[in-house]
Design a protein around this motif. Structure first.
Motif, PDB file in Angstrom:
ATOM      1  N   TYR A 230     -10.582  48.037 -36.922  1.00  0.00           N
ATOM      2  CA  TYR A 230     -10.616  49.086 -35.835  1.00  0.00           C
ATOM      3  C   TYR A 230     -11.044  48.395 -34.185  1.00  0.00           C
ATOM      4  CZ  TYR A 230     -15.263  50.158 -36.431  1.00  0.00           C
ATOM      5  OH  TYR A 230     -16.825  50.092 -36.686  1.00  0.00           O
ATOM      6  N   GLN A 231     -11.813  47.579 -34.274  1.00  0.00           N
ATOM      7  CA  GLN A 231     -12.671  47.739 -32.732  1.00  0.00           C
ATOM      8  C   GLN A 231     -11.791  46.892 -32.532  1.00  0.00           C
ATOM      9  OE1 GLN A 231     -13.695  46.210 -36.725  1.00  0.00           O
ATOM     10  NE2 GLN A 231     -15.634  46.414 -36.900  1.00  0.00           N
ATOM     11  N   HIS A 232     -11.016  46.431 -32.266  1.00  0.00           N
ATOM     12  CA  HIS A 232     -10.068  45.627 -31.672  1.00  0.00           C
ATOM     13  C   HIS A 232      -8.647  46.797 -31.211  1.00  0.00           C
ATOM     14  CE1 HIS A 232     -11.412  41.962 -34.014  1.00  0.00           C
ATOM     15  NE2 HIS A 232     -10.447  41.298 -33.396  1.00  0.00           N
ATOM     16  N   CYS A 233      -8.129  47.710 -32.518  1.00  0.00           N
ATOM     17  CA  CYS A 233      -7.776  48.688 -31.779  1.00  0.00           C
ATOM     18  C   CYS A 233      -8.019  49.451 -30.965  1.00  0.00           C
ATOM     19  CB  CYS A 233      -7.192  49.552 -32.904  1.00  0.00           C
ATOM     20  SG  CYS A 233      -6.142  47.892 -34.296  1.00  0.00           S
ATOM     21  N   VAL A 234      -9.795  49.466 -31.296  1.00  0.00           N
ATOM     22  CA  VAL A 234     -10.518  50.520 -29.721  1.00  0.00           C
ATOM     23  C   VAL A 234     -10.220  49.838 -28.731  1.00  0.00           C
ATOM     24  CG1 VAL A 234     -12.906  51.317 -29.758  1.00  0.00           C
ATOM     25  CG2 VAL A 234     -12.014  51.551 -31.868  1.00  0.00           C
ATOM     26  N   VAL A 235     -11.140  48.639 -28.509  1.00  0.00           N
ATOM     27  CA  VAL A 235     -11.185  48.013 -27.352  1.00  0.00           C
ATOM     28  C   VAL A 235     -10.176  48.291 -26.561  1.00  0.00           C
ATOM     29  CG1 VAL A 235     -11.432  45.432 -26.618  1.00  0.00           C
ATOM     30  CG2 VAL A 235     -12.834  46.085 -28.415  1.00  0.00           C
ATOM     31  N   LEU A 236      -8.281  47.601 -27.327  1.00  0.00           N
ATOM     32  CA  LEU A 236      -7.349  47.892 -26.386  1.00  0.00           C
ATOM     33  C   LEU A 236      -7.148  49.123 -25.987  1.00  0.00           C
ATOM     34  CD1 LEU A 236      -5.287  45.617 -28.909  1.00  0.00           C
ATOM     35  CD2 LEU A 236      -5.935  44.622 -25.899  1.00  0.00           C
ATOM     36  N   LEU A 237      -7.327  50.097 -26.783  1.00  0.00           N
ATOM     37  CA  LEU A 237      -6.688  51.608 -26.509  1.00  0.00           C
ATOM     38  C   LEU A 237      -8.394  51.993 -25.445  1.00  0.00           C
ATOM     39  CD1 LEU A 237      -6.687  53.388 -29.931  1.00  0.00           C
ATOM     40  CD2 LEU A 237      -4.810  52.635 -28.079  1.00  0.00           C
ATOM     41  N   VAL A 238      -9.556  51.816 -25.308  1.00  0.00           N
ATOM     42  CA  VAL A 238     -10.412  51.827 -24.009  1.00  0.00           C
ATOM     43  C   VAL A 238      -9.564  51.533 -22.859  1.00  0.00           C
ATOM     44  CG1 VAL A 238     -12.755  51.696 -23.502  1.00  0.00           C
ATOM     45  CG2 VAL A 238     -11.576  53.005 -25.586  1.00  0.00           C
ATOM     46  N   GLY A 239      -8.672  49.974 -23.449  1.00  0.00           N
ATOM     47  CA  GLY A 239      -8.535  49.495 -21.829  1.00  0.00           C
ATOM     48  C   GLY A 239      -7.301  49.577 -21.205  1.00  0.00           C
ATOM     49  N   TYR A 240      -6.564  50.658 -22.249  1.00  0.00           N
ATOM     50  CA  TYR A 240      -5.187  51.387 -21.609  1.00  0.00           C
ATOM     51  C   TYR A 240      -5.660  51.860 -20.360  1.00  0.00           C
ATOM     52  CZ  TYR A 240      -2.679  47.277 -24.418  1.00  0.00           C
ATOM     53  OH  TYR A 240      -1.864  46.234 -24.927  1.00  0.00           O
ATOM     54  N   VAL A 241      -6.904  52.776 -21.144  1.00  0.00           N
ATOM     55  CA  VAL A 241      -6.822  54.698 -20.642  1.00  0.00           C
ATOM     56  C   VAL A 241      -7.587  53.929 -19.463  1.00  0.00           C
ATOM     57  CG1 VAL A 241      -8.463  55.572 -20.865  1.00  0.00           C
ATOM     58  CG2 VAL A 241      -7.112  55.283 -23.015  1.00  0.00           C
ATOM     59  N   TYR A 242      -7.899  53.000 -19.748  1.00  0.00           N
ATOM     60  CA  TYR A 242      -9.452  52.940 -18.232  1.00  0.00           C
ATOM     61  C   TYR A 242      -8.080  51.802 -17.287  1.00  0.00           C
ATOM     62  CZ  TYR A 242     -10.917  49.022 -15.157  1.00  0.00           C
ATOM     63  OH  TYR A 242     -12.112  48.970 -13.911  1.00  0.00           O
ATOM     64  N   LEU A 243      -7.043  50.592 -17.501  1.00  0.00           N
ATOM     65  CA  LEU A 243      -6.619  50.694 -16.941  1.00  0.00           C
ATOM     66  C   LEU A 243      -5.181  51.521 -16.052  1.00  0.00           C
ATOM     67  CD1 LEU A 243      -5.554  47.485 -18.414  1.00  0.00           C
ATOM     68  CD2 LEU A 243      -6.177  47.447 -16.432  1.00  0.00           C
ATOM     69  N   MET A 244      -4.781  52.949 -16.665  1.00  0.00           N
ATOM     70  CA  MET A 244      -4.440  54.021 -16.656  1.00  0.00           C
ATOM     71  C   MET A 244      -5.323  54.580 -15.138  1.00  0.00           C
ATOM     72  SD  MET A 244      -2.587  55.556 -19.775  1.00  0.00           S
ATOM     73  CE  MET A 244      -2.248  56.841 -19.162  1.00  0.00           C
TER      74      MET A 244
END
Length: 177
Positions: free
Chosen positions: A144-158
């Motif tokens: 889950y840590q890997h997925c959370v990092v990606l999801l937070v990154g995508y929201v941040y880039l948006m």
């Protein structure tokens, strides 16, 4: 001693995989915020093409990182639906705005036509929504840590790409796309 060394190697690779997932938003932030720096660094190459090449290397590293940390079980059926929807959105974005639109052409003073058809008629950031759906699709097989990092990154880039807080590149390259 061999068992401890192997456990340490696995831990290092696990964290390295996590770091690989976290690095692209940092790179994209620099390019979005300081496009002139990238244009000058790439000259005489096209900055869009160069960014696309780097992004593909990131994706390959992320993929191999996921292969290392993934559990190899068959996920629930709905993960395949999420994966299909996510990849469809990514495909549509590339189809509509091409490499120039995806890889910050607008920040590098390239013309990117404004699109209003699907999926842009339904959502503001279909590429990042597609990436998030794809991340959710693999979430049952990846820590889950890997997925959370990606999801937070995508929201941040948006959020980052929702406005241009700094000027577009003023430098141009000798090649055009």
């Amino acid at each position: 001693e061999k068992g401890i060394r192997e456990a340490m190697e696995r831990a290092v690779l696990w964290y390295l995989s996590l770091l690989v997932q976290a690095f692209p938003p940092t790179f994209y932030t620099v390019l979005w915020t300081y496009p002139d720096v990238w244009v000058r660094a790439c000259a005489p190459r096209d900055p869009v093409k160069a960014m696309g090449d780097v992004a593909h290397v990131f994706k390959a590293l992320q993929f191999f990182g996921f292969l290392y940390v993934a559990s190899w079980t068959i996920p629930p059926w709905y993960n395949f639906v999420l994966l299909g929807l996510g990849q469809y959105l990514n495909f549509k974005v590339y189809e509509l705005i091409g490499q120039t639109g995806v890889y910050y052409g607008v920040r590098f003073n390239k013309h990117v036509p404004w699109r209003t058809e699907f999926p842009y008629s339904m959502m503001r950031d279909p590429q990042y929504i597609g990436c998030m759906l794809t991340t959710l699709a693999i979430s049952s097989n990846v820590p889950y840590q890997h997925c959370v990092v990606l999801l937070v990154g995508y929201v941040y880039l948006m959020w980052l790409e929702s406005s241009e807080r700094t000027p577009r590149a003023t430098t141009t390259t000798t090649k055009s796309s």
